[in-house]
Design a protein around this motif. Structure first.
Motif, PDB file in Angstrom:
ATOM      1  N   ALA A  40       0.825  -1.207   0.000  1.00  0.00           N
ATOM      2  CA  ALA A  40       0.000   0.000   0.000  1.00  0.00           C
ATOM      3  C   ALA A  40       0.861   1.259   0.000  1.00  0.00           C
ATOM      4  O   ALA A  40       0.576   2.203  -0.746  1.00  0.00           O
ATOM      5  N   CYS A  41       1.894   1.284   0.818  1.00  0.00           N
ATOM      6  CA  CYS A  41       2.767   2.461   0.853  1.00  0.00           C
ATOM      7  C   CYS A  41       3.464   2.650  -0.494  1.00  0.00           C
ATOM      8  O   CYS A  41       3.613   3.784  -0.963  1.00  0.00           O
ATOM      9  N   PHE A  59       7.246   6.975   3.488  1.00  0.00           N
ATOM     10  CA  PHE A  59       8.524   6.255   3.437  1.00  0.00           C
ATOM     11  C   PHE A  59       8.877   5.706   4.817  1.00  0.00           C
ATOM     12  O   PHE A  59       9.393   4.587   4.932  1.00  0.00           O
ATOM     13  N   ASN A  60       8.611   6.472   5.860  1.00  0.00           N
ATOM     14  CA  ASN A  60       8.876   5.996   7.218  1.00  0.00           C
ATOM     15  C   ASN A  60       8.035   4.762   7.530  1.00  0.00           C
ATOM     16  O   ASN A  60       8.537   3.782   8.097  1.00  0.00           O
ATOM     17  N   GLN A  61       6.757   4.794   7.165  1.00  0.00           N
ATOM     18  CA  GLN A  61       5.870   3.653   7.410  1.00  0.00           C
ATOM     19  C   GLN A  61       6.367   2.405   6.677  1.00  0.00           C
ATOM     20  O   GLN A  61       6.407   1.317   7.244  1.00  0.00           O
ATOM     21  N   ALA A  75      14.890  -0.956   4.477  1.00  0.00           N
ATOM     22  CA  ALA A  75      14.406  -0.067   5.540  1.00  0.00           C
ATOM     23  C   ALA A  75      15.271   1.191   5.601  1.00  0.00           C
ATOM     24  O   ALA A  75      14.742   2.307   5.665  1.00  0.00           O
ATOM     25  N   LEU A  76      16.596   1.017   5.555  1.00  0.00           N
ATOM     26  CA  LEU A  76      17.487   2.173   5.602  1.00  0.00           C
ATOM     27  C   LEU A  76      17.277   3.097   4.407  1.00  0.00           C
ATOM     28  O   LEU A  76      17.291   4.329   4.556  1.00  0.00           O
ATOM     29  N   GLU A  77      17.060   2.518   3.228  1.00  0.00           N
ATOM     30  CA  GLU A  77      16.792   3.344   2.048  1.00  0.00           C
ATOM     31  C   GLU A  77      15.547   4.197   2.266  1.00  0.00           C
ATOM     32  O   GLU A  77      15.531   5.389   1.931  1.00  0.00           O
ATOM     33  N   ASP A  78      14.502   3.584   2.817  1.00  0.00           N
ATOM     34  CA  ASP A  78      13.263   4.329   3.047  1.00  0.00           C
ATOM     35  C   ASP A  78      13.429   5.395   4.133  1.00  0.00           C
ATOM     36  O   ASP A  78      12.931   6.516   4.002  1.00  0.00           O
ATOM     37  N   TYR A  79      14.142   5.069   5.207  1.00  0.00           N
ATOM     38  CA  TYR A  79      14.373   6.071   6.248  1.00  0.00           C
ATOM     39  C   TYR A  79      15.229   7.227   5.721  1.00  0.00           C
ATOM     40  O   TYR A  79      14.987   8.390   6.042  1.00  0.00           O
ATOM     41  N   ALA A  82      12.903   9.341   3.784  1.00  0.00           N
ATOM     42  CA  ALA A  82      12.005  10.059   4.698  1.00  0.00           C
ATOM     43  C   ALA A  82      12.729  11.260   5.300  1.00  0.00           C
ATOM     44  O   ALA A  82      12.157  12.360   5.386  1.00  0.00           O
ATOM     45  N   ILE A  83      13.978  11.091   5.681  1.00  0.00           N
ATOM     46  CA  ILE A  83      14.753  12.174   6.278  1.00  0.00           C
ATOM     47  C   ILE A  83      15.117  13.217   5.224  1.00  0.00           C
ATOM     48  O   ILE A  83      15.100  14.423   5.496  1.00  0.00           O
TER      49      ILE A  83
END
Length: 159
Positions: A40-41, A59-61, A75-79, A82-83
């Motif tokens: 979904a994200c 992206f955080n979700q 996960a790191l790519e998305d965080y 997000a940042i």
């Protein structure tokens, strides 16, 4: 002081999407099922048209879901994204710290927790997470000293 009615805050995120399917994706992106949340994200991201702050949240979700699956690199790519989109995202810094910690990189994790605390000095999750790192480091030092000097104690205090 107009007579315009305000919508309840809880429906604003869903109302931001033009189609029911997009609204469903937004809702599923906020859900707890890891696989559904990733799909979904991803759909919400591909749809586009989000403000930087909302995109950062998505992206955080999704990063949280990748982390839950043990897919730490994604996960790191998305965080990171997000940042990049919202450099004041306390949650993204904290969550990236959790992922670095899971990858045994406590220095990077500690730095991210510290950044989260700079942004929000009352964010207790980051204090807790930094404390866990400090505790683990102290235990490692204690074990090292025990290994190094444990026999010396027996020599000083013979039975």
């Amino acid at each position: 002081a107009g007579s315009r009615k305000r919508r309840p805050a809880s429906i604003w995120p869903i109302a931001a999407f033009a189609t029911p399917a997009a609204a469903d994706d937004w809702q599923d992106c906020q859900g707890e099922n890891t696989e559904i949340r990733i799909k979904a994200c991803s759909s919400v991201i591909l749809t586009g048209g989000l403000s930087a702050t909302k995109a950062s949240s998505v992206f955080n979700q999704r990063g949280r879901s990748f982390h839950a699956k043990g897919d730490y690199d994604h996960a790191l790519e998305d965080y990171d994204e997000a940042i990049r989109l919202n450099s004041k995202s306390v949650a993204a810094f904290n969550n990236r710290g959790l992922t670095y910690d899971a990858k045994q990189n406590s220095d990077r994790a500690f730095a991210d927790y510290s950044e989260a605390l700079k942004l929000n000095p009352k964010y207790f999750h980051a204090y807790n997470n930094r404390g866990l790192i400090l505790h683990a480091r102290q235990r490692a030092r204690d074990r090292e000293l025990q290994d190094r000097f444990g026999d010396a104690s027996a020599a000083v205090h013979p039975l």
